[in-house]
Design an enzyme around this catalytic site. Structure first.
Site, short mmCIF file in Angstrom:
data_model
loop_
_atom_site.label_atom_id
_atom_site.label_comp_id
_atom_site.label_asym_id
_atom_site.label_seq_id
_atom_site.Cartn_x
_atom_site.Cartn_y
_atom_site.Cartn_z
CG HIS A 38 32.89 -19.40 -3.96
ND1 HIS A 38 33.67 -20.22 -3.19
CD2 HIS A 38 33.67 -19.06 -5.02
CE1 HIS A 38 34.86 -20.38 -3.74
NE2 HIS A 38 34.90 -19.67 -4.85
CD GLN A 62 41.96 -20.42 -13.64
OE1 GLN A 62 41.02 -20.31 -14.41
NE2 GLN A 62 41.93 -19.87 -12.43
CG ASP A 152 40.77 -13.84 -6.96
OD1 ASP A 152 41.88 -14.30 -6.67
OD2 ASP A 152 39.70 -14.33 -6.53
P1 AMP Z 1 37.60 -19.24 -7.32
O1 AMP Z 1 36.62 -20.36 -7.11
O2 AMP Z 1 38.62 -19.13 -6.26
O3 AMP Z 1 38.12 -19.18 -8.72
O4 AMP Z 1 36.72 -17.91 -7.15
C1 AMP Z 1 35.52 -17.71 -7.83
C2 AMP Z 1 35.06 -16.31 -7.58
O5 AMP Z 1 34.88 -16.10 -6.19
C3 AMP Z 1 36.05 -15.25 -8.06
O6 AMP Z 1 35.35 -14.18 -8.66
C4 AMP Z 1 36.72 -14.83 -6.77
O7 AMP Z 1 37.22 -13.51 -6.82
C5 AMP Z 1 35.58 -14.94 -5.80
N1 AMP Z 1 36.05 -15.06 -4.41
C6 AMP Z 1 37.04 -15.89 -3.96
N2 AMP Z 1 37.25 -15.69 -2.65
C7 AMP Z 1 36.38 -14.72 -2.25
C8 AMP Z 1 36.12 -14.06 -1.01
N3 AMP Z 1 36.78 -14.36 0.11
N4 AMP Z 1 35.15 -13.11 -0.99
C9 AMP Z 1 34.46 -12.79 -2.11
N5 AMP Z 1 34.67 -13.37 -3.32
C10 AMP Z 1 35.61 -14.32 -3.38
#
Ligand code: AMP
Length: 281
Positions: A38, A62, A152
């Site tokens: 993040h 979701q 993702d």
């Molecule tokens: P989430 O909080 O898991 O819904 O993710 C929020 C955003 O962070 C989404 O756009 C994810 O694709 C991105 N994200 C999650 N894990 C990673 C990672 N390891 N590296 C880069 N971006 C990430």
């Protein structure tokens, strides 16, 4: 400076008004439990706009029945500290009733056929929920650019299609997957893994590497190499291993050559993990 924390639509509008007047705005939508992945998106967002907003919202729409909505990790104080360290101007952290004041929305975004394969096959309705909440967040925050992770990949592809197909006035930017030193992709769900499971989870990364090493041999060879790496780890239950066209997510027929995505999804104990990499098959 400490970011302004907006909990309501009113607070959000007040916090955003001066930012919209002053220049461009980037939004990084998240579900909180922020990690270095993040953070990297926030850093990227900072380079793309004059100010950055981060949303922290665990979106019930979701999550399927029996998924981890109730126990999804929450760490708001640490999230806020990270946002402060990275110069985030506004953190939008609404409750469910702020986002969905009338309860579950009657009208939703349909992810279409691309929303029904791979992640969507295992998690029916998941992508409709993701697209619906992101469209709402874009409407509430009105950023010039929104930043998402390549981690993702299917979600990113669907978000790009939504913006194109529905003429959503925002630019979509993406950041590469941030990994642990041993290759495991950072994920808020890694917190569920016990020490033994944490070691087994690296099999997803080994699968991507094995697939990449077989690149050039065609989709079937890449797929087989990745599947073999996952099969070598007894504590990992494979959900899918797929080699797809990076834009359409249709499986690549044998004999196809060119740029593609190798995607893996697997369960380590009760924890479902996904990862992907670009490959030239
Ligand atoms: P989430 O909080 O898991 O819904 O993710 C929020 C955003 O962070 C989404 O756009 C994810 O694709 C991105 N994200 C999650 N894990 C990673 C990672 N390891 N590296 C880069 N971006 C990430």
């Amino acid at each position: 400076m400490t970011p302004l924390v907006a909990r309501t639509r009113h607070e959000l509008a007040d916090a955003l008004a001066p930012l919209h007047r002053a220049g461009s705005l980037a939004l990084v939508p998240t579900m909180g439990a922020l990690h270095e992945g993040h953070r990297s998106l926030v850093v990227r967002a900072r380079g793309l706009a004059d100010s950055v907003a981060v949303s922290v919202f665990v979106n019930p729409l979701q999550f399927g029945a029996g998924e981890d909505l109730g126990r999804y990790p929450r760490s708001f104080d640490a999230d806020l500290a990270m946002c402060e360290a990275e110069g985030v101007a506004v953190v939008f952290a609404p409750t469910v009733d702020v986002v969905y004041p009338d309860g579950e929305p009657l009208v939703r975004v349909s992810a279409g056929p691309l929303g029904g394969v791979l992640e969507g096959a295992t998690r029916p309705g998941h992508f409709d929920g993701v697209l619906t909440v992101v469209l709402k967040l874009l409407g509430l925050v009105r950023p010039d650019v929104a930043v998402f992770g390549e981690k993702d990949a299917q979600q990113l592809a669907l978000l790009r299609r939504m913006v194109r197909d529905l003429d959503v006035p925002v630019r979509v930017a993406a950041g590469p997957t941030v990994r642990e030193p041993d290759g495991l992709a950072l994920s808020s769900r890694n917190a569920y893994l016990g020490p033994e499971q944490r070691r087994s989870a690296v099999a997803l990364w080994r699968a991507l590497q094995a697939g990449s090493a077989a690149a050039g041999g065609g989709p079937a060879a890449v797929r087989a190499a990745a599947a073999a790496a996952l099969a070598a780890e007894p504590d990992v239950a494979v959900d899918y291993v797929a080699v797809v066209d990076a834009a359409t997510f249709s499986p690549l027929p044998d004999g196809a050559h060119g740029p593609a995505l190798l995607l893996v999804a697997a369960r380590v104990g009760a924890t479902r993990l996904i990862d992907n990499t670009g490959v030239h098959v």
